[in-house]
Design a protein around this motif. Structure first.
Motif: not given
Ligand code: SF4
Lengths: 251, 322
Positions: B249, B280, B282-283, B288-289
């Motif tokens: 993402p 993560c 980036f969460a 999509r988290a």
């Molecule tokens: S879906 Fe989850 S693991 Fe993937 S980038 Fe987003 S927060 Fe991180």
């Protein structure tokens, strides 16, 4: 259009210069945000970087100025930002004479234009916190008292949250520092914002975020924009119109 | 001479006063083969420049380094400074610097700097020196009739070539270029990228560190995207920039932010490297988290494409333009 003026000295201008030179700032200004006519400027009198350049940015308009590095577009931006005195030609900001025949920019006019440069680390005093950095123009114009009321919302509009404002330049990333430099350029509510390669050192997402912050601010305040750069795709996407630097010069 | 670089679980930490630690690079692994170009992309402060400094043995003294970086069996992370200075830097790994102007000595001609470097790295001297310096200049397409100029008399493009020529004197099989195109005009970017590419096609390995996705697209065989000190996606350049596109993402957001694409920024800002969230990194910015993302996703996949995400995009991009 008047004949561009060239040569090392100021000739009398081909168009009349309106009004006395030291009048106080009138109410809401009228006319174009920026009007440059026949501007010659540079650091070496025999080889000016700019020779007879003319450019108009309408009120509230966004103009992208494109050109390769070294072509003189940054000198033009510095003249428009009242940071560099031209050798010849006229510059009007918000309809008022900034530079012309025997005419220096009145101090008050400096508040009508804000500018952001390519390299925030060269532009920012490393000893100041980001909050002080943003408020610097307020202090310089004796309006320090306005800082507490204005800073939080302005900082938020460029994406800077609370605790970042207490940090110094070496404690933040290039992107965060450039956001602070953008807020500083806007803190006096200029009529014209000049962005000289503002995003050349930044990644795609930070670039898009800074452009979005500028556009959000302009929608609200009607600020005009002169964005100087070499990335045609970026400037065409960002601005109302783009001009190639060469088109500003006399044929 | 060719060289293969294998970086395994490389981590770099900087202890701060007050007991906090900057996690600049965490668990980075990749291979770089001869004749291959890997572009390491990400925003400033994501750890990519620290990674380059680690490979060159140029980290500040307080850095704590873990993992391995093997260059034909020699571990660059544990090699002594003497070994690195005498046998590695300039000879087996060469750095093409970010701003050539600051890398050249302003008061000396290009020729005198070339000759000095040639003498240092090859031992050539006497009458041979002049020819060897000219040959080295020619390898980087630096014009011979400009050799007697001073750096300030060169255009940006020629200064870049002079710096590249100096980097290539020792015929190092592995090149590291740190933001080689920052501040250059688009056609100069293209030319610089093409020149670097020639050295790759001649069999050298090239690691390009850049925030400029257009330059990466032009030059790289593979792309590694770094976020908050980790590689979050490592894949072929053609599939990254073309179809099916990035799977992570963050990588997707970065590409979509380009003015050629949707010009939409990723919301929020990257986390501080001394205060990374658990799970993560980036969460907080990721649409999509889910609860799964409380656990750090491992970089999983093959050499053809690996991604570190619990909910990576599949190969049918959902947001592609119709
Ligand atoms: S879906 Fe989850 S693991 Fe993937 S980038 Fe987003 S927060 Fe991180």
């Amino acid at each position: 259009m008047p004949e561009p003026i060239s040569g090392p000295t100021h000739e009398p201008l081909p168009e009349p210069i309106p009004g006395p030179t030291r009048e106080p700032v009138p109410g809401p200004a009228t006319g174009s945000a920026l009007e440059m006519r026949g501007v010659t400027a540079g650091y070496d009198r025999r080889a000016p970087v700019l020779h007879g350049a003319s450019l108009t940015v309408g009120d509230g308009e966004a103009v992208g100025l494109l050109g390769p590095s070294g072509c003189g577009k940054s000198t033009l931006a510095r003249v428009a930002a009242l940071l560099h005195r031209p050798r010849a030609g006229t510059v009007r900001l918000a309809g008022r004479m900034a530079y012309g025949f025997r005419h220096r920019a009145p101090r008050e006019l400096r508040t009508t234009v804000g500018v952001v440069f390519q390299q925030p680390r060269l532009a920012a005093d490393p000893r100041l916190t980001l909050a002080d950095l943003i408020a610097e123009p307020l202090r310089a114009t004796g309006r320090r008292a306005e800082a507490p009321g204005r800073l939080p919302a302005l900082a938020a509009s460029v994406g800077l949250g609370g605790d970042l404002l207490a940090r110094r330049p070496h404690e933040v990333s290039d992107g965060q520092l450039q956001r602070a430099c953008l807020a500083r350029a806007l803190v006096l509510r200029p009529r014209l914002l000049i962005c000289d390669e503002m995003t050349a050192m930044l990644d795609a997402s930070t670039t898009a975020a800074l452009v979005a912050a500028v556009e959000e601010y302009r929608r609200e305040h009607g600020t005009a924009l002169l964005a100087v750069g070499h990335d045609r795709v970026l400037l065409e996407r960002w601005c109302d119109r783009t001009v190639d630097f060469g088109a500003l010069l006399p044929r | 001479m060719t060289a293969r670089l294998s970086v395994q679980e490389l981590s770099v930490r900087f202890p701060l006063r007050g007991g906090r630690t900057v996690a600049a690079v965490t668990g980075v692994s990749f291979d770089l083969d001869p004749g291959e170009c890997l572009a390491l992309v990400g925003e400033s402060g994501c750890g990519k420049s620290v990674l380059a400094s680690a490979l060159l043995g140029l980290l500040p003294g307080n850095a704590r380094v873990g993992g391995a970086a093997l260059l034909d069996g020699l571990d660059l992370l544990t090699a002594g400074e003497k070994e690195l200075a005498r046998r590695v830097r300039g000879r087996r790994i060469a750095l093409i610097p970010q701003s050539p102007a600051s890398h050249l000595t302003p008061v000396r001609t290009v020729r005198s700097q070339m000759e000095e470097t040639v003498r240092e790295l090859t031992g050539a001297g006497g009458p041979k020196l002049r020819g060897a310096a000219e040959a080295a200049a020619e390898r980087a397409e630096f014009p011979a009739d400009h050799l007697d100029r001073y750096p300030h008399q060169l255009s940006g493009g020629l200064a870049q070539r002079a710096a590249t020529a100096l980097a290539l004197v020792g015929e190092a099989p592995l090149l590291i270029a740190d933001e080689p195109t920052t501040g250059l005009d688009r056609d100069l970017v293209d030319r610089t990228a093409d020149e670097l590419r020639r050295h790759v096609d001649a069999g050298r390995g090239l690691l390009v560190i850049t925030h400029d996705l257009a330059a990466a697209e032009r030059i790289a065989d593979r792309v590694a995207v770094m976020y908050a000190g980790r590689i979050v996606e490592l894949t072929g350049a053609a599939s990254f920039f073309g179809a099916p596109g990035p799977r992570h993402p963050y990588a997707r957001g970065l590409l979509e932010a380009l003015p050629e694409r949707s010009f939409t920024p990723i919301p929020g800002m990257p986390p501080e490297l001394d205060a990374l969230p658990a799970g993560c990194a980036f969460a907080p910015r990721c649409d999509r988290a889910t609860g799964d993302c409380a656990a750090v996703p491992a970089l999983a996949g093959s050499r053809a494409g690996a991604v570190a995400c619990h909910h990576a995009y599949s190969h049918a991009p959902e947001t592609a333009d119709a």
